[in-house]
Design an enzyme around this catalytic site. Structure first.
Site, PDB file in Angstrom:
ATOM      1  N   ARG A  34       0.982  -1.203  -0.087  1.00  0.00           N
ATOM      2  CA  ARG A  34      -0.020  -0.213   0.059  1.00  0.00           C
ATOM      3  C   ARG A  34       0.818   1.162  -0.131  1.00  0.00           C
ATOM      4  O   ARG A  34       2.027   1.123   0.627  1.00  0.00           O
ATOM      5  CB  ARG A  34      -0.833   0.137   1.220  1.00  0.00           C
ATOM      6  N   VAL A 101      10.662   8.205  -6.572  1.00  0.00           N
ATOM      7  CA  VAL A 101      11.424   7.204  -6.203  1.00  0.00           C
ATOM      8  C   VAL A 101      11.871   6.625  -7.395  1.00  0.00           C
ATOM      9  O   VAL A 101      10.951   6.190  -8.157  1.00  0.00           O
ATOM     10  CB  VAL A 101      10.505   6.104  -5.412  1.00  0.00           C
ATOM     11  N   HIS A 105       8.030   1.343 -10.568  1.00  0.00           N
ATOM     12  CA  HIS A 105       7.015   1.009  -9.696  1.00  0.00           C
ATOM     13  C   HIS A 105       5.668   1.371 -10.691  1.00  0.00           C
ATOM     14  O   HIS A 105       5.558   2.464 -11.237  1.00  0.00           O
ATOM     15  CB  HIS A 105       6.678   1.665  -8.293  1.00  0.00           C
TER      16      HIS A 105
HETATM   17  P1  AMP Z   1       6.353   8.446  -7.544  1.00  0.00           P
HETATM   18  O1  AMP Z   1       5.826   9.572  -7.028  1.00  0.00           O
HETATM   19  O2  AMP Z   1       5.692   7.879  -8.756  1.00  0.00           O
HETATM   20  O3  AMP Z   1       7.949   8.008  -7.649  1.00  0.00           O
HETATM   21  O4  AMP Z   1       5.667   7.496  -6.362  1.00  0.00           O
HETATM   22  C1  AMP Z   1       6.431   7.257  -5.297  1.00  0.00           C
HETATM   23  C2  AMP Z   1       5.434   6.785  -4.222  1.00  0.00           C
HETATM   24  O5  AMP Z   1       5.864   6.213  -3.132  1.00  0.00           O
HETATM   25  C3  AMP Z   1       4.520   7.920  -3.637  1.00  0.00           C
HETATM   26  O6  AMP Z   1       3.191   7.671  -3.988  1.00  0.00           O
HETATM   27  C4  AMP Z   1       4.583   7.930  -2.285  1.00  0.00           C
HETATM   28  O7  AMP Z   1       3.456   8.347  -1.472  1.00  0.00           O
HETATM   29  C5  AMP Z   1       5.003   6.429  -1.980  1.00  0.00           C
HETATM   30  N1  AMP Z   1       5.816   5.863  -0.842  1.00  0.00           N
HETATM   31  C6  AMP Z   1       6.985   6.958  -0.419  1.00  0.00           C
HETATM   32  N2  AMP Z   1       7.529   6.251   0.507  1.00  0.00           N
HETATM   33  C7  AMP Z   1       6.726   5.244   0.763  1.00  0.00           C
HETATM   34  C8  AMP Z   1       6.746   4.038   2.042  1.00  0.00           C
HETATM   35  N3  AMP Z   1       7.744   3.861   2.962  1.00  0.00           N
HETATM   36  N4  AMP Z   1       5.833   3.119   1.845  1.00  0.00           N
HETATM   37  C9  AMP Z   1       4.803   3.060   1.004  1.00  0.00           C
HETATM   38  N5  AMP Z   1       4.903   4.110  -0.049  1.00  0.00           N
HETATM   39  C10 AMP Z   1       5.775   5.007  -0.012  1.00  0.00           C
END
Ligand code: AMP
Ligand code: ZN
Length: 118
Positions: A34, A101, A105
Site C-alpha cells: 500500500r 522514487v 513501480h
Molecule cells: P512516484 O511519485 O511515482 O515516484 O511514487 C512514489 C510513491 O511512493 C508515492 O506515491 C509515495 O507516497 C510512495 N511512498 C514513499 N515512501 C513510501 C513508503 N515507505 N511506503 C509506501 N509508499 C511510499
C-alpha cells in the site's frame, strides 16, 4: 550490475524487508504494497524485486519481469475488487512527471471515480 539492489533506494529496502510496508501480494519477481500516502481508496504500488530506475528501463532490460509486474497490477486490482469498477495503472517517469522514487513501480489506483486523463 544492472538490476542489483541500490544502497540508497527506499524500494530496494522494502524488498529486503529493511523498511516496513503493508504488503498485499508477493511473487518471485514482484512485491505489491500500500502507498503510504494513498490518493484513492485503493492505492497499491507494484515493484520488481530487481532495481531499475523506471518502468521503461525495466522493460528494456528484463521484459519478462516487466510482464510479471503488469500482470500483478491486474491481480492486485482483482484482489482489491476494483477490477469490476475500473482502475488505473500509472508509471510516473522522470521528475517532470512527478516521479520521486527511482525504482520502477506501477501505481494501481481505484475505488473512486477516476477522471479521464488522456
Ligand atoms: P512516484 O511519485 O511515482 O515516484 O511514487 C512514489 C510513491 O511512493 C508515492 O506515491 C509515495 O507516497 C510512495 N511512498 C514513499 N515512501 C513510501 C513508503 N515507505 N511506503 C509506501 N509508499 C511510499
Ligand atoms: Zn531500488
Amino acid at each position: 550490475m544492472a538490476g542489483e539492489p541500490q544502497a540508497d533506494c527506499l524500494f530496494c529496502k522494502i524488498v529486503a524487508g529493511e523498511i516496513p510496508a503493508t504488503i498485499v501480494r508477493e511473487t518471485e519477481t514482484t512485491v505489491a504494497f500500500r502507498d503510504i500516502s494513498p490518493q484513492a481508496p485503493t492505492h497499491v504500488l507494484v515493484i520488481p524485486r530487481v532495481h531499475y530506475p523506471d518502468g521503461a528501463a525495466l522493460a528494456a532490460a528484463e521484459p519478462l519481469v516487466a510482464a510479471d509486474l503488469l500482470r500483478e497490477a491486474g491481480e492486485v486490482a482483482a484482489q482489491e475488487k476494483v477490477d469490476t469498477t475500473g482502475y488505473r495503472i500509472v508509471f510516473n517517469t522522470g521528475p517532470g512527471a512527478g516521479q520521486t522514487v527511482f525504482h520502477a513501480h506501477a501505481h494501481v489506483l481505484g475505488g473512486r471515480d477516476l477522471q479521464r486523463l488522456v
